[in-house]
Scaffold this motif. Sequence first.
Motif, short mmCIF file in Angstrom:
data_model
loop_
_atom_site.label_atom_id
_atom_site.label_comp_id
_atom_site.label_asym_id
_atom_site.label_seq_id
_atom_site.Cartn_x
_atom_site.Cartn_y
_atom_site.Cartn_z
N LEU A 136 1.31 -0.87 0.32
CA LEU A 136 0.37 0.13 0.13
C LEU A 136 0.82 1.02 -0.35
CD1 LEU A 136 -2.83 1.19 0.42
CD2 LEU A 136 -2.37 1.35 2.81
N TRP A 137 0.70 1.86 -0.95
CA TRP A 137 1.78 3.42 -1.85
C TRP A 137 0.91 4.22 -1.52
CZ3 TRP A 137 7.22 2.15 -1.39
CH2 TRP A 137 7.07 1.27 -1.58
N ALA A 138 1.57 5.18 -1.18
CA ALA A 138 1.17 6.94 -1.11
C ALA A 138 1.82 7.62 -2.55
CB ALA A 138 0.68 7.96 0.10
N VAL A 139 1.06 8.46 -3.05
CA VAL A 139 1.37 9.94 -3.94
C VAL A 139 1.27 10.56 -3.70
CG1 VAL A 139 2.33 8.22 -5.43
CG2 VAL A 139 0.55 8.88 -6.12
N GLY A 140 1.60 12.35 -4.68
CA GLY A 140 1.18 13.17 -4.49
C GLY A 140 0.98 14.12 -2.91
#
Length: 432
Positions: free
Chosen positions: A341-345
Motif C-alpha cells: 500500500l503506497w501513497a503519492v502526491g
Amino acid sequence: MTRHVAIVGTGPAGFYCAEAIFKKDPEIRVDLIDRLPTPYGLVRSGVAPDHQGTKNVWRVFDRTAKRDPVSFYGNVELGRDVSVTELLGLYDAVVIATGVTVDRQLGIDGEQLPGVYGSRELSAWYNGHPDYAGLDPELKGPGIAVIGNGNVAVDVVRVLSRARDEMAKTDIPEYALKKIEESDYTDLYMLGRRGPTQASFTTAELRELGDMDQTVAVVDAAQLPDEVHVDDPKQQKKMEKIIDTLRGYSEHDPNSKPKRLHMKWFSSPVRILGEDRVTGLEVAKTHLVDGKAEITGEHYTIEVGTVITAIGYFAQPIEGLPIGTWRGCYENEDGKIRDRLWAVGWAKRGPSGVIATNRKDSMGVAEALMAELEDGGRAGGEGLAKLLGERGVRVTSYDDWAKIDEREVGGAAEGAPRKKLCSIEEMLAACE
Ligand code: NAP
C-alpha cells in the motif's frame, strides 16, 4: 501471470505514477480509480479557471489513460464503493493518490459562522466540482478577507477580483460568474500572518494581481523591507523580485478602479465577528521572532461580510489509512504506507509543490513499488468490475469521459474551452 496495480485518485500524482509504471513495465495492468465520473483531480477542480494554460497538462494525462494496459474506473469512491482492504485483495499493489481535501481550520472564535469558507470548497465551487456546485457562498461586502499568503490565496483573490470579460475565455461556470458579478463587495483583504518576504506565493502569480481590470492591488510601502536578506541565493533573487513588484503596487492609486485588493502583512486573525453571520474580522498585529509570527498586543478590525481561509489542507479520513498530525497526509515512509500500500502526491507529502513536482515524486514511488511488486494471482480490474457490478455502482470508463468531454466542449460559449457539467446526474446522462 499479469501483475495488477490500482491507483486511487486521477490527479497529476496518480497519472504520473501510472505513466512511470507503464514506462518501466508495460506488462503491468494499471487501473485508475476516481470518485468522480471525470478524471484529472485538481487540474479540473482546483487550478483556477483563468489558468487554462496550466489546465492543459490534461493532454499529457490523456496519453497515459489511452495506453493499452491502463484503464479508468470513474464514479467509484474509496471507502464508499470499495474499501482499502478489498482493493488489496484484488490488486498486487494499491496507490493512494487522493490528495488532501479537507480545509485546515484557524481555530478561532466565530469560525463556524455563516459566511466563512475554506479555499478548498470555494475553489471547487468556482471550478464546477459536483460536490460544491450548490455551495452558493454569500460573498458579502463591503469587504472579503482571504487568510493566507500562498498561491491558493492568490488564486482565490484573483478569481473574486476579476470582471466577467476577463473570465470569458475560461471554463468558470455561469453560476459562479454571476454570483461574483452581482455581489456587493468592493474591498478584498489578503492577510499574511508573517511579512512579505515570508510569503509562499510565487512571482508570476503575484504579478497577475497587478493586472486586473476592475481591481487595483494596494500595498502600504511601510510594510515592505528596505532590503532583502535571505541565505539561499535563489530565494534571495525571488524575494527581491517579489518586493520590487510590491513596491510598484504601493504606488497604485486605491481609487483608480472600482475594487481594491489590500495586501496586508503581520496580521493574524484572532476572532471572526458577528451574531448570525460574519460582520467583521478582528486581527492581531504580529512581529517576527525567530521567523515565527508573534502577537504584539495591538489589534485592528476590518469590516468584512465573508472570510475565506487559504491556510492549507489535510487528508480526508478513510478507513485503513492513518493520517499523520504534522503534514496532514497519510502516514507513510517515502511513499510506503504498509506492505503493498503506497501513497503519492499530496496524500504522501502534504499540500506542497506545483503540478510538475508530482512527476519526479511519483516516479520515485513507482520505482520503489515495482521493486517489491509480486504476482499474487489477484483478479485486478475484472474482480473490481464484478464487485462494483454486484453493488450496483455505475462505473464510468475513459470512453464515457470522452462523451462528457464532447458534451462540455460542444456546449462552450464562443472563446471558452468548455461549459462544465456540474452534477453527477448530468455527467452520467451524457455517457448514455
Ligand atoms: P502554502 O503555500 O503552504 O500557503 C499557506 C499559507 O497559509 C501560508 O501563507 C501560511 O503562513 C498560512 N497559514 C497557515 N496557517 C495559518 C494560520 N493559522 N493563520 C494564518 N495564516 C496561516 O499553501 P497553499 O497556498 O494552500 O498551496 C498549496 C500548494 O499548492 C503550494 O505548493 C502552492 O504553490 C501550490 N499551488 C500552486 C499554484 C500555482 O502554481 N499557480 C496555485 C495554487 C496552489 P505561514 O507561512 O506563516 O505558515
